[in-house]
Design a protein around this motif. Structure first.
Motif, mmCIF file in Angstrom:
data_model
loop_
_atom_site.group_PDB
_atom_site.id
_atom_site.type_symbol
_atom_site.label_atom_id
_atom_site.label_comp_id
_atom_site.label_asym_id
_atom_site.label_seq_id
_atom_site.Cartn_x
_atom_site.Cartn_y
_atom_site.Cartn_z
ATOM 1 N N GLU A 35 -0.967 8.730 8.281
ATOM 2 C CA GLU A 35 -2.120 7.837 8.124
ATOM 3 C C GLU A 35 -2.690 7.912 6.714
ATOM 4 O O GLU A 35 -3.148 6.916 6.155
ATOM 5 C CB GLU A 35 -3.206 8.225 9.147
ATOM 6 C CG GLU A 35 -4.517 7.479 9.011
ATOM 7 C CD GLU A 35 -4.417 6.028 9.438
ATOM 8 O OE1 GLU A 35 -5.231 5.210 8.960
ATOM 9 O OE2 GLU A 35 -3.528 5.718 10.253
ATOM 10 N N SER A 46 0.605 6.976 12.051
ATOM 11 C CA SER A 46 0.345 5.565 11.794
ATOM 12 C C SER A 46 1.618 4.903 11.270
ATOM 13 O O SER A 46 2.431 5.540 10.603
ATOM 14 C CB SER A 46 -0.779 5.401 10.775
ATOM 15 O OG SER A 46 -0.957 4.022 10.446
ATOM 16 N N LYS A 48 1.222 1.988 9.530
ATOM 17 C CA LYS A 48 0.667 0.948 8.656
ATOM 18 C C LYS A 48 1.431 0.828 7.344
ATOM 19 O O LYS A 48 1.441 -0.238 6.726
ATOM 20 C CB LYS A 48 -0.808 1.227 8.381
ATOM 21 C CG LYS A 48 -1.067 2.422 7.478
ATOM 22 C CD LYS A 48 -2.563 2.544 7.175
ATOM 23 C CE LYS A 48 -2.846 3.683 6.196
ATOM 24 N NZ LYS A 48 -4.268 3.797 5.865
ATOM 25 N N TRP A 49 2.088 1.912 6.916
ATOM 26 C CA TRP A 49 2.776 1.843 5.628
ATOM 27 C C TRP A 49 4.025 0.981 5.696
ATOM 28 O O TRP A 49 4.484 0.474 4.664
ATOM 29 C CB TRP A 49 3.118 3.249 5.141
ATOM 30 C CG TRP A 49 1.891 4.086 4.972
ATOM 31 C CD1 TRP A 49 1.561 5.221 5.661
ATOM 32 C CD2 TRP A 49 0.812 3.847 4.072
ATOM 33 N NE1 TRP A 49 0.345 5.696 5.246
ATOM 34 C CE2 TRP A 49 -0.140 4.876 4.260
ATOM 35 C CE3 TRP A 49 0.538 2.862 3.122
ATOM 36 C CZ2 TRP A 49 -1.328 4.944 3.548
ATOM 37 C CZ3 TRP A 49 -0.639 2.935 2.399
ATOM 38 C CH2 TRP A 49 -1.553 3.954 2.614
ATOM 39 N N GLY A 51 3.991 -1.817 7.348
ATOM 40 C CA GLY A 51 3.404 -3.128 7.103
ATOM 41 C C GLY A 51 3.071 -3.332 5.641
ATOM 42 O O GLY A 51 3.260 -4.424 5.088
ATOM 43 N N GLU A 52 2.566 -2.264 4.983
ATOM 44 C CA GLU A 52 2.294 -2.348 3.553
ATOM 45 C C GLU A 52 3.580 -2.573 2.760
ATOM 46 O O GLU A 52 3.577 -3.268 1.737
ATOM 47 C CB GLU A 52 1.611 -1.056 3.077
ATOM 48 C CG GLU A 52 0.228 -0.834 3.648
ATOM 49 C CD GLU A 52 -0.803 -1.781 3.029
ATOM 50 O OE1 GLU A 52 -0.563 -2.272 1.914
ATOM 51 O OE2 GLU A 52 -1.836 -2.023 3.686
#
Length: 280
Positions: A35, A46, A48-49, A51-52
């Motif tokens: 995260e 997470s 999210k990276w 998606g980044e």
């Protein structure tokens, strides 16, 4: 007793060796799901990276360019390396053979810095004389990588050709087959595994190269290793961990698929041999 101690020592050494090799890769994969933006501090799970990563156009463009260069390089290196291997194996002793063999295999032992600098000077001289290649671009990187990886392809294919039984080719030519047809129908299928191995080796070397590409690349032709190297100097970002994890996953899937195909081929070969023995 000594045998048991030796076995424990060998097992321990093997575990430590594999941990040294694959531990950093495993930690990279784990921290790609971190995260926190700090790759050395765990902040929770997470994704999210990833998606980044899809939003990082610079990194994606560099990855796509590296894959395209590696595919073109591997294909060109296999064609030229196979021709060089055929000359070295099938043409026997000829004038200039030692020089030709030395020139083909020189990139194996030559430092990449020297190779990159020499190719850069060559491209600059060619541009001044004939106007091609114009500037440093993907074309110059592909040409440089083909020059570098062709040596590895030649060694792999040459070893397979040297071990091949030529009696099948000679029998085909005795029956009236022309040399080109013999090569396409008999020789090429027999050396196909070595060609695939050589292609994969050239692809990997090109995808991983940093030094030579740094010399012969220009604006707009930045490869993935160059982007990663420039980013690492300022600190590894989680997006790079995510991209590396995807590449590791793709390689692992490719290895599993190849192993599965090889296992099926081995089983089919065993069945064919059993049928042949039974028919006798």
């Amino acid at each position: 007793m000594n045998t048991g101690r030796r076995s424990v020592w060998l097992l321990t050494a093997m575990i430590l060796g594999y941990a040294f090799l694959y531990g950093p890769i495993l930690s990279l994969i784990v921290y790609s799901f971190n995260e926190s933006r700090l790759v050395t501090v765990w902040g929770g799970f997470s994704t999210k990276w990833y998606g980044e990563l899809l939003q990082n156009q610079k990194l994606l463009d560099a990855a796509f360019l590296s894959l395209k260069i590696a595919a073109l390089t591997a294909t060109g290196a296999v064609v030229l390396g196979t021709l060089a291997a055929l000359v070295l194996v099938r043409f026997g002793r000829f004038r200039g053979r030692t020089l030709f063999s030395g020139m083909v295999t020189a990139p194996l032992v030559m430092p990449e810095v020297i190779t990159g600098l020499a190719l850069l000077l060559l491209f600059v001289a060619l541009e001044q004389l004939v106007g091609w290649p114009s500037g440093r671009s993907m074309t110059t990187i592909v040409l440089a990588h083909v020059t570098f990886t062709m040596a590895f392809v030649t060694v792999v294919v040459q070893s397979r050709l040297a071990q091949m039984d030529r009696s099948i080719e000679e029998a085909a030519m005795d029956l009236g087959a022309r040399p080109f047809k013999v090569f396409m129908v008999i020789t090429l299928p027999m050396i196909a595994p070595s060609l695939i191995a050589a292609w994969l080796l050239a692809f990997t070397l090109s995808l991983d190269d940093l030094v030579i590409a740094s010399f012969v690349s220009g604006p707009g032709s930045t490869t993935l290793p160059m982007v990663v190297f420039s980013s690492v100097r300022l600190g590894v970002t989680p997006e790079i961990n995510a991209l590396a994890t995807i590449i590791v996953a793709l390689v692992a899937v490719g290895i599993l698929v190849a192993a599965r195909i090889q296992h099926r081929q081995d089983k089919q070969r065993e069945k064919d041999m059993q049928r042949a023995y039974a028919s006798e």
